[in-house]
Write an enzyme that holds these catalytic residues in place. Structure first.
Site, PDB file in Angstrom:
ATOM      1  N   GLU A  15      28.787  13.651 -33.451  1.00  0.00           N
ATOM      2  CA  GLU A  15      27.997  12.418 -33.518  1.00  0.00           C
ATOM      3  C   GLU A  15      26.510  12.690 -33.695  1.00  0.00           C
ATOM      4  OE1 GLU A  15      31.731  11.336 -31.206  1.00  0.00           O
ATOM      5  OE2 GLU A  15      30.281  12.981 -31.168  1.00  0.00           O
ATOM      6  N   HIS A  48       0.547  25.315 -28.833  1.00  0.00           N
ATOM      7  CA  HIS A  48       1.507  26.399 -28.630  1.00  0.00           C
ATOM      8  C   HIS A  48       1.150  27.571 -29.552  1.00  0.00           C
ATOM      9  CE1 HIS A  48       3.489  22.758 -27.206  1.00  0.00           C
ATOM     10  NE2 HIS A  48       4.275  23.526 -26.470  1.00  0.00           N
ATOM     11  N   HIS A  75      35.378   4.746 -22.001  1.00  0.00           N
ATOM     12  CA  HIS A  75      35.252   4.314 -23.391  1.00  0.00           C
ATOM     13  C   HIS A  75      34.764   2.872 -23.525  1.00  0.00           C
ATOM     14  CE1 HIS A  75      37.244   8.024 -24.232  1.00  0.00           C
ATOM     15  NE2 HIS A  75      37.390   7.758 -25.508  1.00  0.00           N
ATOM     16  N   HIS A 106       3.387  30.981 -24.760  1.00  0.00           N
ATOM     17  CA  HIS A 106       4.192  29.956 -25.428  1.00  0.00           C
ATOM     18  C   HIS A 106       3.414  28.655 -25.615  1.00  0.00           C
ATOM     19  CE1 HIS A 106       7.577  27.318 -26.424  1.00  0.00           C
ATOM     20  NE2 HIS A 106       7.051  26.466 -25.543  1.00  0.00           N
TER      21      HIS A 106
END
Length: 655
Positions: A407, A26, A469, A259
């Site tokens: 999380e 890159h 859940h 890129h």
């Protein structure tokens, strides 16, 4: 050519050469960000190539890891053990210059990175560890005092993990964290405007960050001034927005074409000439090496020498504290992990999440550098140290971390703290939400970090919260991650063993899977046998079993209950607990066969989650192959036939 310009041109040109030679890489950001990383290393960053693991060095994380060749080239000219031949082996198999940075593979690389955004969160963890570590010890500021720098791109800031980490860092006022943002307004598919029009300055200001802008990302002096200003902050982390041109000098500069594809020989040559750099490929003038040696090299050597003197003085004053620091700076806390206990009488019954909380509060008294928390579920997962205080800007000695409902950031921050060294960490949430942080667990495994994850509410027994859940496939997912050890204990004895093993690890993460419902202490459970991953927890009555029941977690007690009822039908069963499949598979074939007892066709595995993976041990599996239902836990368990009657029926069919 001015010296700074020559150094930047040499770095850019070597990046072009390495990418062209490998025909992969890159070049865009590697070229565009060269002035940023050069200004940082030549004028600010403190580290010593002769002692690359020195714990008080400044840390640098390349969050946009696809620009790895830029980091390797910078480390090469800075004096690390990365030769020109290593640069020529960029992206080749078994080289020390892989496609994205990997810690412990390349000298000077402080973090594995590349999955966009994770590096930012790891940098937050590194900065947090610096603050925590210096407050664990008396007068710890005498030997822990450094900065954390991170270089990111537009893509890193688009990933959601970046916002989780940014807001957390702002709340914690991590003022020694400096984020260098290569703002080139181009992503892989095209201009940034295709996907984003946010005001980055306002975004960071709203998250309690300082914002500094450098309008010309090629201006080394302006970048230098910005870093100096950022280091003056005593209240907030700082982002330095450097406006750059992707693939600067290339015929395709400023576009996505540069890129992720090599420039090629012709464009590469012309790009180098645009910098006034007319040297053969892979040639760097001695002027560049000498300059980096006199700046970065000399600065690091002096700082390391001064630090050794300071630490020797500290050791004379506080020998016990210094000994603890030395023994744990590589994340080895095995000396401090309790060997015995806790002991509970037969008849004891409790959820393993509660058992884990008991163990945690016992462990933290001896493992003095243990710090962690949960994603806003401390009361549910039992992650709080009861007599501890919260880690806050006012109380850096705190060991309870309120990660908030983040999380993924929690997992990545934990990785950063462990990359720093000197602290041991844990983080917790519900098992179903391990999906949110799976990439962080994968990175911990890849980086050989002893992260500890506490995942509670581990099955359909979550009950009324329903299928959103109730975990089904998550445990199989966790077990599929290489070098990740997953423990699903059946009672407090196995829970204690899981904690001990997790803390004694220094080179792999551990997931401890915990129940919400109460589980009985099983007569045959033994902490020591958990060290082998699996063992006979309830032996058959005769000389040889008719069938082997294999189970984990809450299903072990189900299997033991079924074992007793099966005897009434003259079926003699053995019950095997396998709290850690990974450890069990490490044992020799003789031990595994001895434990499993029966021939393959006479084994039944029982786990209230996906059956995926259990067929290696048994052809018959009681598992869950659909999402659950909302209802009281006992009703849901019965609905999915996890009953003694169903176990007996399955066994009778097998026999």
């Amino acid at each position: 050519m001015r010296r700074d310009d020559l150094c930047v041109a040499a770095i850019r040109s070597t990046c072009i050469d390495a990418i062209n030679k490998s025909n992969s890489g890159h070049p865009g950001m590697s070229i565009g960000s060269a002035p940023i990383i050069y200004a940082l290393y030549s004028k600010h960053l403190i580290a010593d190539p002769k002692h690359p693991d020195w714990i008080n060095r400044d840390r640098f994380v390349l969050s946009a890891g696809h620009a790895s060749v830029l980091l390797y080239t910078m480390l090469h000219v800075a004096g690390y053990k990365i030769s020109m031949d290593d640069l020529k082996q960029f992206r080749q198999i078994n080289s020390i210059t892989p496609g994205h940075p990997e810690v412990d593979v390349t000298p000077g690389v402080d973090a594995s990175s590349g999955p966009l955004g994770q590096g930012i969160a790891q940098a937050v963890g590194l900065a947090m560890a610096e603050q925590s570590l210096r407050n664990i010890y008396k007068e710890g500021y005498r030997f822990i005092d450094h900065y954390t720098y991170c270089l990111c791109g537009d893509g890193c800031l688009q990933e959601g993990i970046s916002q989780e980490a940014i807001s957390f860092a702002g709340r914690q006022k991590l003022n020694k964290l400096i984020l260098l943002y290569d703002c080139n307004n181009v992503t892989l598919d095209g201009g940034l405007e295709m996907s984003s029009n946010e005001n980055t300055k306002k975004r960071f200001e709203s998250c309690n960050w300082n914002v500094i802008e450098v309008k010309d990302g090629n201006n080394v002096k302006a970048i230098d001034r910005a870093i100096k200003k950022a280091k003056e902050s005593n209240e907030k982390p700082t982002i330095i927005i450097c406006h750059t041109i992707i693939g600067y000098g290339s015929k395709n500069q400023g576009t996505s074409k540069v890129h992720g594809a090599p420039l090629g020989a012709e464009d590469g040559k012309n790009t180098k000439l645009s910098y006034g750099y007319d040297y053969p490929d892979f040639t760097i003038p001695n002027t560049v090496y000498n300059h980096m040696n006199k700046t970065f090299g000399a600065r690091g050597e002096k700082e390391y020498s001064d630090w050794e003197k300071r630490f020797a003085s500290y050791r004379n004053t506080y020998p016990h504290e210094a000994a603890k620091f030395i023994s744990t700076q590589d994340n080895d806390v095995s000396t401090y992990v309790f060997d015995k206990g806790p002991y509970y009488e037969p008849g004891y019954k409790d959820a393993t999440r509660n058992s884990s909380g008991i163990i945690l509060n016992l462990v933290h008294k001896s493992v003095f550098n243990l710090i962690g928390g949960s994603a806003d579920v401390a009361g549910s997962v039992k992650t709080a140290i009861k007599d501890g205080i919260d880690f806050t800007p006012e109380h850096r000695e705190g060991r309870n971390v309120n990660f908030g409902i983040r999380e993924f950031a929690m997992g990545c921050i934990q990785n950063g703290m462990l990359l720093h060294g000197g602290v041991r960490t844990y983080g917790g949430c519900f098992l179903v939400f391990s999906d949110y942080l799976k990439p962080a667990i994968r990175m911990a495994s890849l980086s050989k970090l002893p992260a500890i994850y506490l995942f509670s509410h581990d099955s359909l027994a979550v009950g009324e919260d329903g299928p959103t859940h109730q975990p089904v496939e998550q445990l199989a997912m966790l077990r599929s991650i290489p070098h990740n050890f997953v423990y699903r204990p059946c009672d407090i004895n196995e829970t204690a063993a899981a904690w001990k093993l997790s803390l004694k690890s220094t080179n792999h993460p551990s997931c401890i899977i915990l129940s919400r419902q109460n589980l009985p202490l099983i007569e045959g459970s033994r902490s020591d046998d958990v060290y082998k991953g699996g063992y006979v927890i309830s032996k058959e009555r005769g000389a040889k079993p008719d069938i082997t029941l294999i189970a984990t977690g809450s299903e072990v007690s189900l299997a033991v209950e079924a074992q007793e009822k099966l005897l009434l039908d003259n079926i003699d069963a053995r019950v095997v607990s396998i709290p850690c499949v990974e450890l069990f598979l490490q044992q020799d074939a003789q031990y595994i066969n001895d434990v499993l007892g029966c021939e393959y066709n006479h084994r039944l595995a029982i786990e209230m989650l996906s059956p995926f993976g259990w067929h290696r041990f048994a052809p018959h599996v009681m598992g869950v192959e659909e999402f659950g239902k909302s209802g009281p836990a006992n009703a849901v368990i019965k609905e999915y036939n996890f009953t003694v009657e169903e176990v007996i029926k399955r066994v009778q069919d097998i026999i």
